[in-house]
Design a protein around this motif. Structure first.
Motif, PDB file in Angstrom:
ATOM      1  N   SER A 122       6.830  10.270   7.552  1.00 52.00           N
ATOM      2  CA  SER A 122       5.366  10.108   7.474  1.00 52.00           C
ATOM      3  C   SER A 122       4.730  10.023   8.858  1.00 52.00           C
ATOM      4  CB  SER A 122       5.002   8.848   6.687  1.00 52.00           C
ATOM      5  OG  SER A 122       5.383   8.991   5.355  1.00 52.00           O
ATOM      6  N   TYR A 123       5.458   9.473   9.835  1.00 46.15           N
ATOM      7  CA  TYR A 123       4.917   9.379  11.194  1.00 46.15           C
ATOM      8  C   TYR A 123       4.606  10.779  11.726  1.00 46.15           C
ATOM      9  CZ  TYR A 123       4.802   9.077  16.236  1.00 46.15           C
ATOM     10  OH  TYR A 123       4.434   9.236  17.537  1.00 46.15           O
ATOM     11  N   GLU A 124       5.554  11.710  11.517  1.00 41.92           N
ATOM     12  CA  GLU A 124       5.344  13.098  11.984  1.00 41.92           C
ATOM     13  C   GLU A 124       4.121  13.704  11.296  1.00 41.92           C
ATOM     14  OE1 GLU A 124       8.804  15.619  11.394  1.00 41.92           O
ATOM     15  OE2 GLU A 124      10.108  13.952  11.980  1.00 41.92           O
ATOM     16  N   LEU A 125       4.032  13.479   9.989  1.00 45.54           N
ATOM     17  CA  LEU A 125       2.932  14.086   9.224  1.00 45.54           C
ATOM     18  C   LEU A 125       1.587  13.485   9.621  1.00 45.54           C
ATOM     19  CD1 LEU A 125       4.642  14.173   5.710  1.00 45.54           C
ATOM     20  CD2 LEU A 125       4.599  15.959   7.444  1.00 45.54           C
TER      21      LEU A 125
ATOM     22  N   ALA B  18       0.857  -1.185   0.000  1.00 43.25           N
ATOM     23  CA  ALA B  18       0.000   0.000   0.000  1.00 43.25           C
ATOM     24  C   ALA B  18       0.891   1.232   0.000  1.00 43.25           C
ATOM     25  CB  ALA B  18      -0.900   0.012   1.228  1.00 43.25           C
ATOM     26  N   LEU B  19       0.282   2.365  -0.303  1.00 41.55           N
ATOM     27  CA  LEU B  19       0.950   3.653  -0.169  1.00 41.55           C
ATOM     28  C   LEU B  19       0.054   4.500   0.718  1.00 41.55           C
ATOM     29  CD1 LEU B  19       1.703   4.165  -3.959  1.00 41.55           C
ATOM     30  CD2 LEU B  19       3.420   3.704  -2.212  1.00 41.55           C
ATOM     31  N   ALA B  20       0.664   5.299   1.587  1.00 38.54           N
ATOM     32  CA  ALA B  20      -0.149   6.258   2.345  1.00 38.54           C
ATOM     33  C   ALA B  20       0.328   7.652   1.982  1.00 38.54           C
ATOM     34  CB  ALA B  20      -0.020   6.015   3.844  1.00 38.54           C
ATOM     35  N   VAL B  21      -0.634   8.498   1.626  1.00 34.76           N
ATOM     36  CA  VAL B  21      -0.331   9.887   1.281  1.00 34.76           C
ATOM     37  C   VAL B  21      -0.719  10.751   2.474  1.00 34.76           C
ATOM     38  CG1 VAL B  21      -0.630  11.703  -0.457  1.00 34.76           C
ATOM     39  CG2 VAL B  21      -1.102   9.317  -1.066  1.00 34.76           C
ATOM     40  N   SER B  22       0.234  11.573   2.921  1.00 32.33           N
ATOM     41  CA  SER B  22      -0.050  12.458   4.055  1.00 32.33           C
ATOM     42  C   SER B  22       0.346  13.884   3.673  1.00 32.33           C
ATOM     43  CB  SER B  22       0.694  11.995   5.304  1.00 32.33           C
ATOM     44  OG  SER B  22       2.077  11.838   5.010  1.00 32.33           O
TER      45      SER B  22
ATOM     46  N   ALA C 220      -6.126  -0.003   9.150  1.00 32.91           N
ATOM     47  CA  ALA C 220      -5.015   0.351  10.035  1.00 32.91           C
ATOM     48  C   ALA C 220      -3.729   0.303   9.235  1.00 32.91           C
ATOM     49  CB  ALA C 220      -4.958  -0.633  11.193  1.00 32.91           C
ATOM     50  N   ILE C 221      -2.851   1.256   9.504  1.00 29.83           N
ATOM     51  CA  ILE C 221      -1.521   1.233   8.882  1.00 29.83           C
ATOM     52  C   ILE C 221      -0.497   1.338  10.011  1.00 29.83           C
ATOM     53  CG2 ILE C 221      -2.285   2.233   6.686  1.00 29.83           C
ATOM     54  CD1 ILE C 221      -1.174   4.935   7.562  1.00 29.83           C
ATOM     55  N   SER C 222       0.643   0.682   9.840  1.00 29.30           N
ATOM     56  CA  SER C 222       1.657   0.693  10.889  1.00 29.30           C
ATOM     57  C   SER C 222       2.900   1.412  10.365  1.00 29.30           C
ATOM     58  CB  SER C 222       1.974  -0.756  11.276  1.00 29.30           C
ATOM     59  OG  SER C 222       2.862  -0.778  12.366  1.00 29.30           O
ATOM     60  N   VAL C 223       3.266   2.503  11.032  1.00 27.63           N
ATOM     61  CA  VAL C 223       4.351   3.371  10.537  1.00 27.63           C
ATOM     62  C   VAL C 223       5.395   3.559  11.637  1.00 27.63           C
ATOM     63  CG1 VAL C 223       4.868   5.678   9.618  1.00 27.63           C
ATOM     64  CG2 VAL C 223       2.715   4.552   9.010  1.00 27.63           C
ATOM     65  N   ALA C 224       6.660   3.349  11.282  1.00 23.54           N
ATOM     66  CA  ALA C 224       7.748   3.492  12.269  1.00 23.54           C
ATOM     67  C   ALA C 224       7.847   4.942  12.732  1.00 23.54           C
ATOM     68  CB  ALA C 224       9.065   3.038  11.647  1.00 23.54           C
ATOM     69  N   GLN C 225       8.132   5.103  14.040  1.00 25.88           N
ATOM     70  CA  GLN C 225       8.206   6.469  14.587  1.00 25.88           C
ATOM     71  C   GLN C 225       9.331   7.276  13.946  1.00 25.88           C
ATOM     72  OE1 GLN C 225       8.289   4.074  17.531  1.00 25.88           O
ATOM     73  NE2 GLN C 225       6.054   3.973  17.512  1.00 25.88           N
ATOM     74  N   LYS C 226      10.326   6.596  13.387  1.00 32.21           N
ATOM     75  CA  LYS C 226      11.433   7.367  12.798  1.00 32.21           C
ATOM     76  C   LYS C 226      11.124   7.867  11.369  1.00 32.21           C
ATOM     77  CE  LYS C 226      14.002   3.319  11.265  1.00 32.21           C
ATOM     78  NZ  LYS C 226      15.095   2.429  11.570  1.00 32.21           N
ATOM     79  N   ARG C 227      10.025   7.438  10.792  1.00 31.48           N
ATOM     80  CA  ARG C 227       9.701   7.884   9.430  1.00 31.48           C
ATOM     81  C   ARG C 227       9.170   9.316   9.442  1.00 31.48           C
ATOM     82  NH1 ARG C 227      11.871   3.456   8.386  1.00 31.48           N
ATOM     83  NH2 ARG C 227      10.670   1.526   8.292  1.00 31.48           N
TER      84      ARG C 227
END
Ligand SMILES: Cc1cc2nc3c(=O)[nH]c(=O)nc-3n(C[C@H](O)[C@H](O)[C@H](O)COP(=O)(O)O)c2cc1C
Length: 180
Positions: free
Chosen positions: A59-62, A20-24, A50-57
């Motif tokens: 995208s996580y901040e966004l 998948a791709l997530a756009v933020s 649900a999507i699982s994103v590492a805190q260091k990415r």
């Protein structure tokens, strides 16, 4: 059954697997795209993913700041873009313009749909749960979109064997589709 390394079991479980791709959204009105292997449908009513994103990415901040995202299921037209969005961070690069990712406006917000995807879901983030070094963002689907081309095939992470068609390789990742 024979006991093995967790990494070997996971490798076997994930061939083939979906992508998948997530756009933020960035604060400057631009958008970022991340490639995801870890996503799932979690509810029919209301519909949720649900999507699982590492805190260091990045995208996580966004995703933590702007509580909306578009979940996009890539097609075989998007092999290089999905590979790039999975190895390059958007922290210092506009991936959408750099990799020529075609977009289209949706209905929920100004976060765009990805035009060459098989389907897109516009989601409103309703909660997030920390799961070790990743955070699970749960999004309620507000609008769903499908590509007008019904023959468009989904891009998969595939094993290298004759039942799959290899489209692009990069290190340990091989993307392709079912059949020849
Ligand atoms: C096939 C594949 C699957 C991936 N799955 C995930 C995932 O589920 N969660 C995640 O946080 N990163 C995942 N990644 C890594 C991110 O896509 C990658 O680190 C990306 O460059 C992060 O972009 P960003 O810093 O712009 O957010 C995956 C990468 C690839 C190639």
């Amino acid at each position: 059954m024979i006991e093995c390394y967790r990494s070997d079991a996971i490798k076997r479980m994930n061939r083939p697997s979906r992508l998948a791709l997530a756009v933020s959204k960035l604060e400057n009105g631009k958008y970022n795209v991340i490639t995801l292997g870890w996503f799932m449908h979690t509810s029919f009513e209301p519909p949720m993913f649900a999507i699982s994103v590492a805190q260091k990415r990045y995208s996580y901040e966004l995703l933590s700041k702007n509580r909306k995202f578009v979940l996009s299921i890539p097609s075989t037209k998007m092999g290089r873009q999905v590979m790039k969005c999975g190895v390059i961070s958007g922290r210092n690069l506009d991936k959408i313009s750099e990799y020529n990712i075609k977009t289209q406006m949706g209905k929920l917000s100004d976060i765009p749909l990805l035009k060459d995807a098989v389907v897109n879901f516009e989601c409103k983030t309703i909660s997030q749960i920390r799961s070790g070094d990743h955070t699970i963002f749960i999004g309620e689907v507000k609008y769903s979109w499908q590509n007008e081309d019904e023959n468009l095939k989904q891009l998969l992470v595939i094993p290298e064997n004759e039942n799959y068609k290899v489209l692009i390789k990069n290190g340990r990742y091989i993307f392709g589709t079912v059949g020849k």
